[in-house]
Design an enzyme around this catalytic site. Structure first.
Site, PDB file in Angstrom:
ATOM      1  N   SER A  19     -29.733  -3.499   6.825  1.00 50.77           N
ATOM      2  CA  SER A  19     -28.845  -4.291   7.666  1.00 50.77           C
ATOM      3  C   SER A  19     -28.052  -3.378   8.603  1.00 50.77           C
ATOM      4  O   SER A  19     -28.631  -2.626   9.372  1.00 50.77           O
ATOM      5  CB  SER A  19     -27.953  -5.162   6.781  1.00 50.77           C
ATOM      6  OG  SER A  19     -27.284  -6.151   7.538  1.00 50.77           O
TER       7      SER A  19
ATOM      8  N   ASP B 257     -34.958 -14.593   7.158  1.00 51.69           N
ATOM      9  CA  ASP B 257     -33.619 -13.996   7.272  1.00 51.69           C
ATOM     10  C   ASP B 257     -32.723 -14.873   8.137  1.00 51.69           C
ATOM     11  O   ASP B 257     -32.985 -15.064   9.324  1.00 51.69           O
ATOM     12  CB  ASP B 257     -33.747 -12.598   7.886  1.00 51.69           C
ATOM     13  CG  ASP B 257     -32.493 -11.751   7.740  1.00 51.69           C
ATOM     14  OD1 ASP B 257     -31.387 -12.310   7.844  1.00 51.69           O
ATOM     15  OD2 ASP B 257     -32.633 -10.530   7.537  1.00 51.69           O
TER      16      ASP B 257
ATOM     17  N   HIS C 139     -32.236 -12.380   3.912  1.00 45.09           N
ATOM     18  CA  HIS C 139     -31.657 -11.084   4.275  1.00 45.09           C
ATOM     19  C   HIS C 139     -31.534 -10.187   3.042  1.00 45.09           C
ATOM     20  O   HIS C 139     -31.865  -9.007   3.094  1.00 45.09           O
ATOM     21  CB  HIS C 139     -30.291 -11.304   4.918  1.00 45.09           C
ATOM     22  CG  HIS C 139     -29.733 -10.093   5.584  1.00 45.09           C
ATOM     23  ND1 HIS C 139     -30.448  -9.345   6.505  1.00 45.09           N
ATOM     24  CD2 HIS C 139     -28.514  -9.479   5.472  1.00 45.09           C
ATOM     25  CE1 HIS C 139     -29.706  -8.338   6.932  1.00 45.09           C
ATOM     26  NE2 HIS C 139     -28.532  -8.386   6.317  1.00 45.09           N
TER      27      HIS C 139
END
Length: 272
Positions: free
Chosen positions: A95, A223, A252
């Protein structure tokens, strides 16, 4: 407790497991080094040295008022790599942590780097810009900051559902959700909010051109936080020779929901 002191005096915590070729993990927003414990245990049990740190402002690291930007995050990684004298290290970023490791290569080069892995990463560009209209609208990030400053604990508690895909049928234990909230609340409120600005506005497109090591991009096409089509897919196109793996319907937080698949893919990349 293992720590090093950054150039501005910030004390940064890290964990260092096993021995062998090194793998350095950079965590996502709201999290800390503990998000990697299943990957670290898996790889260190198979002959690798795994290192994960708490980004400044998060986890067990100091909480400075300033320095919550990608150039500083990259410089912190450089200092950790030098502190441990790591060579042929594989960098893994999840991320917002994908931005950390990409910016490290752009600022400090790849002399010490054997490979790069971007997991659900915000690279090359997360937020919308005039020349990147497909990015996430900036009012989404403004809302994040408003809600964090109003009731951080509730925002994070609610964030678990789209993060882990619980609202789309993924099964994640209450224990994991509780742990996520506990980790997130260790962080500085200031750093948590500042990082929204950092990952919403930082343009990593120039960084992508500077990546000159074997690269694996993994992203879930389910996601709901960092959309695959405008991040992972584009990053894999911009990084020369990058390999792309798409986890079908993965959220995610696939390091939890697809931990075994991720562990096996990381090991295969390290063994290449």
């Amino acid at each position: 407790m293992s720590t090093f002191v950054a150039k501005d005096g910030t004390q940064i915590y890290f964990k260092d497991w096993g021995s062998g070729k090194p793998v350095l993990f950079s965590h996502g927003w709201l999290l800390d080094a503990d998000m990697w414990e299943y990957q670290m245990e898996y790889l260190s049990s198979r002959g690798y040295r795994t290192i994960a740190f708490d980004r400044r402002g998060f986890g067990r690291s100091d909480q400075p008022w300033t320095g919550n930007d990608y150039d500083t995050f990259a410089d912190d990684i450089a200092q950790l790599i030098e502190h441990l004298d790591l060579k042929e290290v594989t960098l893994v970023g999840f991320s917002m942590g994908g931005g950390d490791v990409a910016r490290y290569i752009a600022r400090h080069g790849s002399a010490r780097v054997a490979g790069l892995v971007l997991l659900g990463a915000v690279t090359p560009l997360f937020g919308q810009k005039p020349d990147y209209p497909q990015g996430v609208p900036l009012d989404v990030f403004a809302r994040f900051k408003t809600e964090l400053l109003k009731d951080r604990a509730q925002f994070i508690s609610d964030f678990n559902a789209p993060f882990y895909g619980i609202n789309k049928g993924q099964v994640v234990s209450q224990g994991v959700q509780t742990q996520t909230l506990q980790i997130a609340l260790l962080a500085s409120l200031k750093a948590t909010v500042d990082c929204v600005t950092a990952f919403a506005e930082t343009d990593f497109r120039p960084d992508m051109a500077k990546i000159d090591v074997p690269t694996l991009v993994i992203h879930g096409d389910g996601d709901q936080i960092v959309p695959f089509e405008t991040t992972g897919k584009v990053a894999a196109e911009l990084i020369k020779g990058a390999e792309l793996k798409v986890y079908k319907d993965a959220p995610h937080g696939f390091a939890v929901t697809h931990a075994q698949q991720l562990n096996e893919d990381l090991l295969a990349f390290l063994k290449r």
